[in-house]
Design a protein around this motif. Sequence first.
Motif, PDB file in Angstrom:
ATOM      1  N   UNK A 381       0.798  -1.221   0.001  1.00 52.60           N
ATOM      2  CA  UNK A 381      -0.027   0.056  -0.026  1.00 52.60           C
ATOM      3  C   UNK A 381       0.853   1.421   0.121  1.00 52.60           C
ATOM      4  N   UNK A 382       2.089   1.432   0.558  1.00 55.40           N
ATOM      5  CA  UNK A 382       2.737   2.272   0.510  1.00 55.40           C
ATOM      6  C   UNK A 382       3.518   2.792  -0.700  1.00 55.40           C
ATOM      7  N   UNK A 383       4.017   1.832  -1.399  1.00 51.92           N
ATOM      8  CA  UNK A 383       4.363   1.919  -2.641  1.00 51.92           C
ATOM      9  C   UNK A 383       3.286   2.376  -3.664  1.00 51.92           C
ATOM     10  N   UNK A 384       2.129   1.762  -3.600  1.00 54.09           N
ATOM     11  CA  UNK A 384       0.986   2.197  -4.456  1.00 54.09           C
ATOM     12  C   UNK A 384       0.477   3.614  -4.136  1.00 54.09           C
ATOM     13  N   UNK A 385       0.644   4.174  -2.846  1.00 59.95           N
ATOM     14  CA  UNK A 385       0.009   5.464  -2.382  1.00 59.95           C
ATOM     15  C   UNK A 385       1.217   6.213  -3.109  1.00 59.95           C
ATOM     16  N   UNK A 386       2.418   5.993  -2.890  1.00 54.96           N
ATOM     17  CA  UNK A 386       3.442   6.779  -3.567  1.00 54.96           C
ATOM     18  C   UNK A 386       3.160   7.221  -4.749  1.00 54.96           C
ATOM     19  N   UNK A 387       2.918   6.133  -5.826  1.00 57.28           N
ATOM     20  CA  UNK A 387       2.374   6.196  -7.134  1.00 57.28           C
ATOM     21  C   UNK A 387       0.902   7.055  -7.365  1.00 57.28           C
ATOM     22  N   UNK A 388      -0.036   6.902  -6.476  1.00 54.41           N
ATOM     23  CA  UNK A 388      -1.138   7.663  -6.691  1.00 54.41           C
ATOM     24  C   UNK A 388      -0.935   9.050  -6.319  1.00 54.41           C
ATOM     25  N   UNK A 389       0.072   9.508  -5.477  1.00 51.05           N
ATOM     26  CA  UNK A 389       0.400  10.613  -5.098  1.00 51.05           C
ATOM     27  C   UNK A 389       1.287  11.535  -6.035  1.00 51.05           C
ATOM     28  N   UNK A 390       1.961  10.785  -6.835  1.00 44.39           N
ATOM     29  CA  UNK A 390       2.586  11.436  -8.049  1.00 44.39           C
ATOM     30  C   UNK A 390       1.528  12.023  -8.876  1.00 44.39           C
ATOM     31  N   UNK A 391       0.554  11.109  -9.189  1.00 43.40           N
ATOM     32  CA  UNK A 391      -0.577  11.711 -10.015  1.00 43.40           C
ATOM     33  C   UNK A 391      -1.406  12.623  -9.625  1.00 43.40           C
ATOM     34  N   UNK A 392      -2.034  12.480  -8.316  1.00 43.30           N
ATOM     35  CA  UNK A 392      -3.009  13.351  -7.840  1.00 43.30           C
ATOM     36  C   UNK A 392      -2.513  14.313  -6.942  1.00 43.30           C
ATOM     37  N   UNK A 393      -1.194  14.186  -6.159  1.00 42.27           N
ATOM     38  CA  UNK A 393      -0.586  15.432  -5.609  1.00 42.27           C
ATOM     39  C   UNK A 393      -1.549  15.544  -4.120  1.00 42.27           C
ATOM     40  N   UNK A 394      -1.873  14.386  -3.501  1.00 41.16           N
ATOM     41  CA  UNK A 394      -2.522  14.588  -2.364  1.00 41.16           C
ATOM     42  C   UNK A 394      -1.563  15.420  -1.145  1.00 41.16           C
ATOM     43  N   UNK A 395      -0.538  15.073  -1.037  1.00 44.76           N
ATOM     44  CA  UNK A 395       0.337  15.660  -0.045  1.00 44.76           C
ATOM     45  C   UNK A 395       0.567  17.386  -0.365  1.00 44.76           C
ATOM     46  N   UNK A 396       0.708  17.638  -1.636  1.00 46.00           N
ATOM     47  CA  UNK A 396       0.536  19.206  -1.919  1.00 46.00           C
ATOM     48  C   UNK A 396      -0.636  19.915  -1.765  1.00 46.00           C
ATOM     49  N   UNK A 397      -1.791  19.139  -1.933  1.00 46.71           N
ATOM     50  CA  UNK A 397      -3.120  19.648  -1.565  1.00 46.71           C
ATOM     51  C   UNK A 397      -3.255  19.898  -0.107  1.00 46.71           C
ATOM     52  N   UNK A 398      -2.838  18.910   0.644  1.00 43.52           N
ATOM     53  CA  UNK A 398      -2.826  18.965   2.166  1.00 43.52           C
ATOM     54  C   UNK A 398      -2.116  19.931   2.631  1.00 43.52           C
ATOM     55  N   UNK A 399      -0.736  20.378   2.058  1.00 41.85           N
ATOM     56  CA  UNK A 399       0.122  21.182   2.541  1.00 41.85           C
ATOM     57  C   UNK A 399      -0.516  22.774   2.191  1.00 41.85           C
ATOM     58  N   UNK A 400      -1.297  22.948   1.044  1.00 43.26           N
ATOM     59  CA  UNK A 400      -1.736  24.157   0.668  1.00 43.26           C
ATOM     60  C   UNK A 400      -2.879  24.304   1.619  1.00 43.26           C
TER      61      UNK A 400
END
Length: 412
Positions: A381-400
Amino acid sequence: MDHLVLEIGLAVTLIALVGLIANKVKFSVIPFYILIGMAVGPHAPKFGVFDFRFIESAPFIEFLGRLGVLFLLFYLGLEFSVGRLMKSGKNIAVGGTIYIIINFTLGLVYGFSLGFPLEETLIMAGITTISSSAIVAKVLVDLKRTANRETEMILGIIMFEDVFLAVYISILSGLVLSGSSSLGGVLLSASYALGFMLLVLVVGRKAVPLLNKILNIRSNELFLLLIFGALFLVAGFSETIHVAEAIGALLVGLVLAETAHMKRIEHLILPFRDFFGAIFFFSFGLTIDPTALGGAVWLSLGAVAITLFGNVLAGMLAGKSAGLSPKASANIGLTIVSRGEFSIIMANLGKAGGLMELLQPFAALYVLLLAILGPLLTKESKLIYTGMNKVFRFDRKKAKEKEPLKEPDVSN
């Protein structure tokens, strides 16, 4: 083979051997248990004059497998507590509703888009909506994720699904088996299921001081007899009022997790969980007819695709509604993607109602594929989430979202 003890011995040996292979290749043992069960089950082809199929012992092995489900869910309940789960009641209700709506709707759309009749489509939607309590419990324990924050939501969704299942089976039984369904009967079944769960949780929590006194026994023998008696009685009774026996076992674990004897129970129950849990997945493989799977390949692959999409989407939305991080939310969807015992129950209901024969091989192959993919996706799941995050930028949205507003520049 006519000797029951010999067959059970062979079954346990086979399970142990494929378990060693799984550990050697560092892969989840669950698919290996299921596949070896398929290879030696009553439906497997006979090789010449040699017949290694488990036929006479299959019903007994199936019963041992049922015990495996009870021990898996009971142990999972021990890792939590009634108080901890009830504090998340609102989040669980919202998350469970999101999960059911998304996956059930996708199942309906899939069935209708392929031109299936109404009854077959309703069965198909049921098959693709309910996750496997046994596989989810096994994966959470194996990966040591029972302490994760999102596991509360996962447990809650499992329980929420059971209420939905009680209602849905009541509706389908009336529609498929008798051609009609009583609204009163459906509401009564739903109230029984929900009321029973709440009663066990509330009364169990109030009874903790009494349970502490009752379980204050030195003898491990008597201690286990009391624990097993409570486990089997509650699980067995729950089944009589159309609540899955596995959920009854989960409830007993949640209650006993509040007692001062939780660590002792956990220690003593561990070998039973591991042994009977392995038997369950082997017995599940015995029920699958490998020769009937070919005609349902494309149908099953399509269903797997929409299930993966629906689970990830539902997990992200359910986690967000509970204030969980995107990573934890992704873990929810990836962990409960496995399908199992409940999907087979739905397919058997379709068979009893004389619906399309394709439903059973479809359910078997669909369950097998997700029983293989589910543990793998959860582990990675960690690897899959990393791939999803590159596409959807979840962490960047959270930071904003957390970034404070800048003061306007008034220097000029």
